[in-house]
Design an enzyme around this catalytic site. Structure first.
Site, PDB file in Angstrom:
ATOM      1  N   HIS A 136      47.156  93.651  56.539  1.00 41.76           N
ATOM      2  CA  HIS A 136      46.817  92.494  55.697  1.00 41.76           C
ATOM      3  C   HIS A 136      45.589  91.762  56.219  1.00 41.76           C
ATOM      4  O   HIS A 136      45.616  91.168  57.295  1.00 41.76           O
ATOM      5  CB  HIS A 136      48.003  91.531  55.645  1.00 41.76           C
ATOM      6  N   GLN A 145      37.669  85.322  55.412  1.00 45.20           N
ATOM      7  CA  GLN A 145      38.225  84.161  56.109  1.00 45.20           C
ATOM      8  C   GLN A 145      37.875  84.138  57.601  1.00 45.20           C
ATOM      9  O   GLN A 145      38.010  83.109  58.269  1.00 45.20           O
ATOM     10  CB  GLN A 145      39.740  84.083  55.902  1.00 45.20           C
ATOM     11  N   ARG A 180      43.964  75.429  52.618  1.00 40.08           N
ATOM     12  CA  ARG A 180      43.541  76.224  51.477  1.00 40.08           C
ATOM     13  C   ARG A 180      42.318  75.617  50.777  1.00 40.08           C
ATOM     14  O   ARG A 180      41.483  76.340  50.240  1.00 40.08           O
ATOM     15  CB  ARG A 180      44.712  76.365  50.483  1.00 40.08           C
ATOM     16  N   TYR A 217      40.572  89.295  46.988  1.00 43.14           N
ATOM     17  CA  TYR A 217      40.696  88.518  45.743  1.00 43.14           C
ATOM     18  C   TYR A 217      39.445  87.743  45.331  1.00 43.14           C
ATOM     19  O   TYR A 217      39.428  87.136  44.265  1.00 43.14           O
ATOM     20  CB  TYR A 217      41.911  87.591  45.792  1.00 43.14           C
ATOM     21  N   HIS A 223      54.341  88.415  54.539  1.00 41.96           N
ATOM     22  CA  HIS A 223      54.992  87.246  55.166  1.00 41.96           C
ATOM     23  C   HIS A 223      56.525  87.319  55.015  1.00 41.96           C
ATOM     24  O   HIS A 223      57.208  87.514  56.008  1.00 41.96           O
ATOM     25  CB  HIS A 223      54.472  85.896  54.635  1.00 41.96           C
ATOM     26  N   ASP A 260      45.481  88.822  58.575  1.00 40.93           N
ATOM     27  CA  ASP A 260      45.427  87.827  57.502  1.00 40.93           C
ATOM     28  C   ASP A 260      44.182  86.935  57.541  1.00 40.93           C
ATOM     29  O   ASP A 260      43.125  87.343  57.090  1.00 40.93           O
ATOM     30  CB  ASP A 260      46.728  87.012  57.537  1.00 40.93           C
TER      31      ASP A 260
HETATM   32 ZN    ZN Z   1      47.184  86.626  53.000  1.00 36.98          ZN
END
Ligand code: ZN
Length: 453
Positions: free
Chosen positions: A57, A62, A83, A122, A270, A321
């Site tokens: 993941h 990020q 976020r 995304y 998760h 992540d």
């Molecule tokens: Zn994620």
């Protein structure tokens, strides 16, 4: 053909001495012999050898904000305040910038012991939602970054259409992410050939139960997502559990298992907040639980019930992540420590007395990572790609260690720096802790950070 001679190597059935690995021109392992001696012309591994791990993941972009969300805001900080910052970054990155950040991250993941990354991608459009001239532009940039650094790649374009349960309208920060079902299916179709040509695996993801309506999910599953892995974020946050209960009367993992055809193709990212019944059901579904312990700690998500999930026969994988950490060692150490802190006991993720926590976790995530990324073969075995790492045999800690002690020293005491060399598909990508493109990668990455500052 080349051959690598290892004084010790972790094979499917445990540690072996005097291991000779023959690698064919396609980068797969063609022969494996243990208890043997080196032959003239063999390369010699400079430390203990084990398979690389699969990162299940990643949101590559990020990495550009890792470490920058650690200053307290005016209200209580949570996943939801983090976020806001992440959305801002997603809107600022150009395709060039995204590629530069991904290349930097992927070189770091290789150095941390990952040989393959599963990208949950995304950010498809420009900040105001305008599509790029090529609809798969940003996916192709991520693929280019993976190829540039030589990490194995599984790509999951993400379907994202709503901002909350029950089809809430998306907000402005989500405009770079949005698709309707038809447009998303066209995106997937357009990516099939370039990803197959690039030797990458293509699957798909639904961002979360908040980001798609049941009708959209059903439409995707019945027409588009017919092969490859399927991933979804689920049960990460307590607020998500409350919102899902308010909307449906059911908890997120419960709803997903009731309403979606979850099986071994699926990876639930998760799955932090589960009841005992949900834990048992998710384990029995055959799906992988994709755990990201450093990010889950950083965002204050909670602790995944790993001991209970493994006791029920569940399959786990690890990912990084948001990339506050980039190494196998840091993720697995935090996974085990979270269980210890909760239970106030030691050695939680072990198969029984005498078992090492490091070995138990490595075996679990080796298998689960391959499943989550849609890899048919994994580990040091004939027919599998030659994806392996060499721990630093010059380290006194490792030189004096035997068998599973090597893994426990690496994971619990040394960390990412203990990874010396990394080979992916038969090619050395990291040698003595460095990637051949490090300088160019750093230059491009530094320019992006300066623009964002
Ligand atoms: Zn994620």
């Amino acid at each position: 053909m080349m051959a690598l001679f290892c004084d010790s190597a972790l094979l499917a059935d445990g540690w072996h001495g005097g291991v000779r690995i023959e690698i064919g021109p396609q980068g797969t392992i063609t022969a494996l012999t243990s208890g043997t001696t080196a032959q003239p012309g063999d390369q010699r591994a400079k430390g203990p050898v084990l398979p690389t791990l699969t990162n299940c993941h990643s949101h590559a972009f990020q990495r550009a904000m890792a470490g920058l969300a650690e200053t307290a805001g005016s209200t209580e900080d949570s996943f939801w305040t983090w976020r806001v910052m992440m959305y801002r970054l997603a809107g600022l990155l150009t395709p060039d910038g995204m590629q530069a950040v991904a290349a930097k991250l992927y070189s770091e993941l290789l150095k941390g012991g990952f040989g393959r990354v599963t990208e949950f991608h995304y950010v498809h459009h420009q900040a105001d939602g305008t599509a790029y001239a090529t609809p798969g532009e940003t996916s192709l940039r991520i693929l280019a970054a993976a190829q540039e650094v030589g990490i194995g790649h599984t790509h999951l374009p993400v379907f994202y259409a709503q901002s909350g349960f029950g089809g809430a309208e998306p907000n402005a920060g989500q405009r770079p992410f949005l698709h309707d079902v038809e447009r998303f299916l066209r995106l997937l179709e357009s990516l099939e050939t370039p990803f197959a040509r690039g030797g990458a695996t293509l699957g798909a993801a639904i961002h979360s139960l908040r980001a798609a309506t049941p009708e959209q999910m059903q439409a995707l599953l019945s027409s588009g997502l017919t092969h490859g892995p399927i991933h979804i974020h689920v049960g990460e946050q307590e607020k998500e559990v409350e919102d899902c209960l308010a909307w449906s009367g059911r908890r997120p993992v419960e709803w997903m298992l009731d309403e979606l055809p979850v099986d071994a193709r699926w990876c639930a990212i998760h799955a932090t907040h589960m009841t005992e019944a949900e834990t048992a059901r998710l384990a029995a579904s055959g799906a992988v639980a994709g755990l990201c312990p450093a990010t889950e700690a950083n965002l204050g998500d909670g602790i995944f019930p790993a001991t209970q999930f493994l006791a029920k026969g569940g399959t786990i994988a690890i990912g990084t992540d948001s990339h506050v950490a980039t190494s196998v060692a840091e993720e697995l150490r935090l996974l085990e420590y979270g269980q210890r802190l909760r239970d106030r006991r030691r050695n939680r993720l072990v198969v029984g007395p005498g078992a090492s926590a490091g070995r138990t976790m490595i075996e679990a995530v080796l298998k689960g990572g391959a499943q989550a990324a849609g890899q048919a073969t994994f580990g040091l075995a004939v027919g599998a790609p030659a994806d392996l790492l060499v721990l630093d045999g010059a380290s006194p800690y490792l030189a004096a260690a035997q068998g599973d002690q090597i893994l426990d020293r690496w994971l619990f005491a040394l960390g990412g720096d203990a990874v010396r060399d990394v080979m992916v598909a038969g090619q050395w990508r990291i040698e003595d802790g460095r990637h051949a493109q490090d300088e160019a990668i750093d230059r491009a990455f530094a320019a992006v950070l300066r623009r964002l500052a």
